[in-house]
Design a protein around this motif. Sequence first.
Motif, PDB file in Angstrom:
ATOM      1  N   GLY A 104       0.813  -1.202   0.000  1.00  0.00           N
ATOM      2  CA  GLY A 104       0.000   0.000   0.000  1.00  0.00           C
ATOM      3  C   GLY A 104       0.850   1.257   0.000  1.00  0.00           C
ATOM      4  N   MET A 105       1.966   1.211   0.742  1.00  0.00           N
ATOM      5  CA  MET A 105       2.890   2.345   0.762  1.00  0.00           C
ATOM      6  C   MET A 105       3.548   2.533  -0.597  1.00  0.00           C
ATOM      7  SD  MET A 105       4.780   1.694   4.399  1.00  0.00           S
ATOM      8  CE  MET A 105       3.924   1.888   5.961  1.00  0.00           C
ATOM      9  N   MET A 106       4.025   1.431  -1.182  1.00  0.00           N
ATOM     10  CA  MET A 106       4.666   1.537  -2.498  1.00  0.00           C
ATOM     11  C   MET A 106       3.688   2.055  -3.543  1.00  0.00           C
ATOM     12  SD  MET A 106       7.343  -1.626  -3.020  1.00  0.00           S
ATOM     13  CE  MET A 106       6.181  -2.992  -2.794  1.00  0.00           C
ATOM     14  N   LYS A 107       2.465   1.555  -3.483  1.00  0.00           N
ATOM     15  CA  LYS A 107       1.449   1.973  -4.447  1.00  0.00           C
ATOM     16  C   LYS A 107       1.193   3.474  -4.325  1.00  0.00           C
ATOM     17  CE  LYS A 107      -2.264   1.221  -7.183  1.00  0.00           C
ATOM     18  NZ  LYS A 107      -2.224   0.660  -8.544  1.00  0.00           N
ATOM     19  N   TYR A 108       1.101   3.965  -3.090  1.00  0.00           N
ATOM     20  CA  TYR A 108       0.826   5.386  -2.889  1.00  0.00           C
ATOM     21  C   TYR A 108       2.011   6.252  -3.325  1.00  0.00           C
ATOM     22  CZ  TYR A 108      -0.389   9.838  -0.823  1.00  0.00           C
ATOM     23  OH  TYR A 108      -0.664  11.177  -0.661  1.00  0.00           O
ATOM     24  N   ASN A 109       3.218   5.856  -2.930  1.00  0.00           N
ATOM     25  CA  ASN A 109       4.389   6.686  -3.243  1.00  0.00           C
ATOM     26  C   ASN A 109       4.646   6.759  -4.742  1.00  0.00           C
ATOM     27  OD1 ASN A 109       4.990   7.353  -0.561  1.00  0.00           O
ATOM     28  ND2 ASN A 109       6.117   5.434  -0.260  1.00  0.00           N
ATOM     29  N   GLY A 110       4.512   5.641  -5.430  1.00  0.00           N
ATOM     30  CA  GLY A 110       4.688   5.624  -6.863  1.00  0.00           C
ATOM     31  C   GLY A 110       6.139   5.770  -7.301  1.00  0.00           C
ATOM     32  N   VAL A 111       6.387   5.395  -8.538  1.00  0.00           N
ATOM     33  CA  VAL A 111       7.732   5.430  -9.114  1.00  0.00           C
ATOM     34  C   VAL A 111       7.947   6.783  -9.785  1.00  0.00           C
ATOM     35  CG1 VAL A 111       9.319   4.297 -10.707  1.00  0.00           C
ATOM     36  CG2 VAL A 111       7.570   2.935  -9.505  1.00  0.00           C
ATOM     37  N   PRO A 112       8.896   7.580  -9.292  1.00  0.00           N
ATOM     38  CA  PRO A 112       9.115   8.925  -9.886  1.00  0.00           C
ATOM     39  C   PRO A 112       9.731   8.801 -11.271  1.00  0.00           C
ATOM     40  CG  PRO A 112      10.795   8.454  -8.231  1.00  0.00           C
ATOM     41  CD  PRO A 112       9.821   7.315  -8.182  1.00  0.00           C
ATOM     42  N   MET A 113       9.126   9.434 -12.262  1.00  0.00           N
ATOM     43  CA  MET A 113       9.547   9.284 -13.653  1.00  0.00           C
ATOM     44  C   MET A 113      10.023  10.618 -14.243  1.00  0.00           C
ATOM     45  SD  MET A 113       8.943   6.064 -13.886  1.00  0.00           S
ATOM     46  CE  MET A 113       9.316   5.779 -15.616  1.00  0.00           C
ATOM     47  N   ASN A 114      11.027  10.521 -15.109  1.00  0.00           N
ATOM     48  CA  ASN A 114      11.532  11.676 -15.858  1.00  0.00           C
ATOM     49  C   ASN A 114      10.891  11.634 -17.237  1.00  0.00           C
ATOM     50  OD1 ASN A 114      12.970  13.551 -17.363  1.00  0.00           O
ATOM     51  ND2 ASN A 114      14.925  13.085 -16.370  1.00  0.00           N
ATOM     52  N   ILE A 150       1.617   6.645 -16.597  1.00  0.00           N
ATOM     53  CA  ILE A 150       1.996   7.770 -15.739  1.00  0.00           C
ATOM     54  C   ILE A 150       0.731   8.438 -15.215  1.00  0.00           C
ATOM     55  CG2 ILE A 150       3.071  10.045 -15.697  1.00  0.00           C
ATOM     56  CD1 ILE A 150       5.215   9.008 -17.530  1.00  0.00           C
ATOM     57  N   ASN A 151       0.652   8.560 -13.913  1.00  0.00           N
ATOM     58  CA  ASN A 151      -0.529   9.106 -13.249  1.00  0.00           C
ATOM     59  C   ASN A 151      -0.621  10.612 -13.490  1.00  0.00           C
ATOM     60  OD1 ASN A 151      -2.033  10.335 -10.872  1.00  0.00           O
ATOM     61  ND2 ASN A 151      -2.347   8.170 -10.427  1.00  0.00           N
ATOM     62  N   SER A 152      -1.800  11.069 -13.926  1.00  0.00           N
ATOM     63  CA  SER A 152      -1.968  12.488 -14.265  1.00  0.00           C
ATOM     64  C   SER A 152      -1.940  13.392 -13.041  1.00  0.00           C
ATOM     65  CB  SER A 152      -3.289  12.682 -15.019  1.00  0.00           C
ATOM     66  OG  SER A 152      -4.379  12.146 -14.286  1.00  0.00           O
ATOM     67  N   ALA A 153      -2.155  12.829 -11.850  1.00  0.00           N
ATOM     68  CA  ALA A 153      -2.125  13.648 -10.638  1.00  0.00           C
ATOM     69  C   ALA A 153      -0.727  13.762 -10.051  1.00  0.00           C
ATOM     70  CB  ALA A 153      -3.082  13.075  -9.592  1.00  0.00           C
ATOM     71  N   THR A 154       0.101  12.729 -10.243  1.00  0.00           N
ATOM     72  CA  THR A 154       1.401  12.690  -9.572  1.00  0.00           C
ATOM     73  C   THR A 154       2.584  12.730 -10.520  1.00  0.00           C
ATOM     74  OG1 THR A 154       1.531  10.263  -9.608  1.00  0.00           O
ATOM     75  CG2 THR A 154       0.371  11.288  -7.738  1.00  0.00           C
ATOM     76  N   GLY A 155       2.369  12.398 -11.799  1.00  0.00           N
ATOM     77  CA  GLY A 155       3.488  12.289 -12.730  1.00  0.00           C
ATOM     78  C   GLY A 155       4.324  11.057 -12.464  1.00  0.00           C
ATOM     79  N   ARG A 156       3.778  10.129 -11.719  1.00  0.00           N
ATOM     80  CA  ARG A 156       4.488   8.906 -11.357  1.00  0.00           C
ATOM     81  C   ARG A 156       3.724   7.678 -11.858  1.00  0.00           C
ATOM     82  NH1 ARG A 156       7.682   9.545  -5.881  1.00  0.00           N
ATOM     83  NH2 ARG A 156       8.202  11.761  -5.976  1.00  0.00           N
ATOM     84  N   ILE A 157       4.396   6.546 -11.816  1.00  0.00           N
ATOM     85  CA  ILE A 157       3.742   5.274 -12.138  1.00  0.00           C
ATOM     86  C   ILE A 157       3.412   4.579 -10.827  1.00  0.00           C
ATOM     87  CG2 ILE A 157       4.094   2.979 -13.126  1.00  0.00           C
ATOM     88  CD1 ILE A 157       5.785   4.251 -15.303  1.00  0.00           C
ATOM     89  N   HIS A 158       2.166   4.130 -10.707  1.00  0.00           N
ATOM     90  CA  HIS A 158       1.704   3.432  -9.503  1.00  0.00           C
ATOM     91  C   HIS A 158       1.219   2.032  -9.917  1.00  0.00           C
ATOM     92  CE1 HIS A 158       1.622   7.263  -7.183  1.00  0.00           C
ATOM     93  NE2 HIS A 158       1.398   7.768  -8.383  1.00  0.00           N
ATOM     94  N   PRO A 159       2.147   1.083 -10.096  1.00  0.00           N
ATOM     95  CA  PRO A 159       1.757  -0.227 -10.629  1.00  0.00           C
ATOM     96  C   PRO A 159       0.905  -1.024  -9.647  1.00  0.00           C
ATOM     97  CG  PRO A 159       4.029  -0.274  -9.882  1.00  0.00           C
ATOM     98  CD  PRO A 159       3.585   1.152  -9.790  1.00  0.00           C
TER      99      PRO A 159
END
Length: 642
Positions: free
Chosen positions: A223-233, A343-352
């Motif tokens: 749940g923590m990993m899902k929320y934090n998400g993978v920061p993408m360039n 890539i999530n439109s709210a965070t700019g990250r990937i939340h697999p």
Amino acid sequence: MDYNIIYATKEIHAYIGDAGIVAFDFETAPDDKWRDEPKAALDAHKAHIVGISLSVKEGSAVYIPLSHKVGVNAIDHAGVLEYLREAVFENPRVVKVAHNLSFEAMFLYALGIVVCEPCYDTIAAAQLTLKSKFEFRNLSDSGLKLLSTSLFGAEMPDFAAVTAGRLFDEMDPADKETLRYACADSDYTLRLYHKFNDWFAKNLPHHREIVERIESPTSVYCGMMKYNGVPMNLAAMCERQKEAEKKLITIRVEIDKITGGVDIGANASTSAFKKYLFSDLGLPVLKTTEKHQAATDDATMIMLAEYCRVKRPELVRLFELVQEYRKWGKLKSTYIDGYMTHINSATGRIHPDLMPLGTETGRFASRNPNLQNCPRKDNDPVGVRNFIAAPEGSLIVSLDFSQIELRVGAFYCRDEKMLDVYRRGGDIHAQTTTVIYGIPFSEAIDKNAPHYKERRTIAKNCNFGVFYGLYAAGLQKTLRFKAGLDISKQDCEKIIDSLKAGYPGLTRWQDETKKRAATTLYAETWLGRRRYIVGILSTDWGKRSFAERCAMNTPIQGTAADIIKLAMARIVQGIKERPWLQPFLQIHDELVFEIPANKLDEAVSFVKDCMEEVPFSEFDVPIIAEAAYGTNFGDLIEVEGA
């Protein structure tokens, strides 16, 4: 059913009382900005908790409305959550039960609340119980509505039927059907808790321990990993996307010059290309598909290239280009285009989507996208790992178990040479090189010695394969396709024979493990995670040999998976005091975090301690976690002394 709606903290306190087990469930709805986006209600960055249901007794539940747009909500929204944090979610004296705990843990983590042990995920429990004599439930068999109907005969209306197209916060919480829907989720979650524990007691007691000690804390970590998400360039991804497109066009032009413009499609596997190869060019069919058609997979292309080196040297370049074309096509479609769509439109990250029980050995799987197959640094021509980049002022820190499966294998087979290498901090690949080739250890570690690189490559592949029953043909294929070494089958047989003679404990353990599995029809990890392998009795050699490899693979790979999940549980226990430590990715034996740049030493020290702790009392092989850090995942610097 005794289902009621309550509005005040004192009513919650009166309901919970001194209950030691509390099942809970959240209803969520999108924030105003995201209300028209499908599935936004499942995203803690785009949604909020609408209401919470609690159950402390079967047939009983209460619903606490927090943010409905219709009807009456709780008197003190913040006060209710604070009370539940102290009384339930972070209370070490209460067992927290949820179905798909990672979802609830994600929404709580967004509010700064960490679900503490003891906790219990009934969706994990479902997947560790049998649906038939030799088959465990999978994720698709483990939905709450399906289980409630099949195990209790409950009539559970689905979300669409109850809401009739509305979002949940548009429902009146006092409405009978709304209340029934919300309360039934926590009620039947509690029923599943008792049902599964009764089943474990009668059938597989160790699986209850795995649910409680390993899988449920892992759900919280997920749940923590899902929320934090993978920061993408994203800028780097767009740049590489253009480069990949140009590369593919260039390769395609060169292929067209050779073929005369035959349509090869996106993956060089069209029927027109097959006709060109096997009819127009008259090349032999070296491999067929299950439907007995000519194969054109990567292995076939390599075999055809080898054939042409001898018989048709003018065609070697074609197959080199086809392999390059496929490689770049896959890299682009999977790791650039594919990643960008997630890539999530709210965070700019990937939340697999993370699935801790995604494999039969207990190892993780992920989807949307599959980040478990993210290329390693030494096989990443596009620079996929460079796409994963920390925001300004932050670092990515990775801790990776060093040879954890080999260490677990040494623990199991009790071979004195293997154990000695790890106990003195030696080099297992060099030791295997000495065993296979009968050379001194000093020569095996000498990078300037003749044949050093080739011998070490063979030793590595033997180490990572022979524990699982690797045969000579398999070793030959692995060395050819993965290492570019052309070793005869006879030489591969000699290598494996030398290895087994040099590590007598390995052969003894393999024989005992296969015999035991043939008797019990299952294999287990050290902590008792079971996998049924009835194919071990098959008269079909292929099926039986596969089952025998599973019998050897499961204790090692499964125990290694248990070890990393136990480390996750310890990390969860310490994150409340370290909110700056943000886990966002797990790849096989590696845990990856985002941290403030000034917290590197503290992060490495804490996570390393969690990972290197003795996982269970019998484990007597040192565990090493190697740390690295950097501003992007593809260019990490090793932490010296860590």
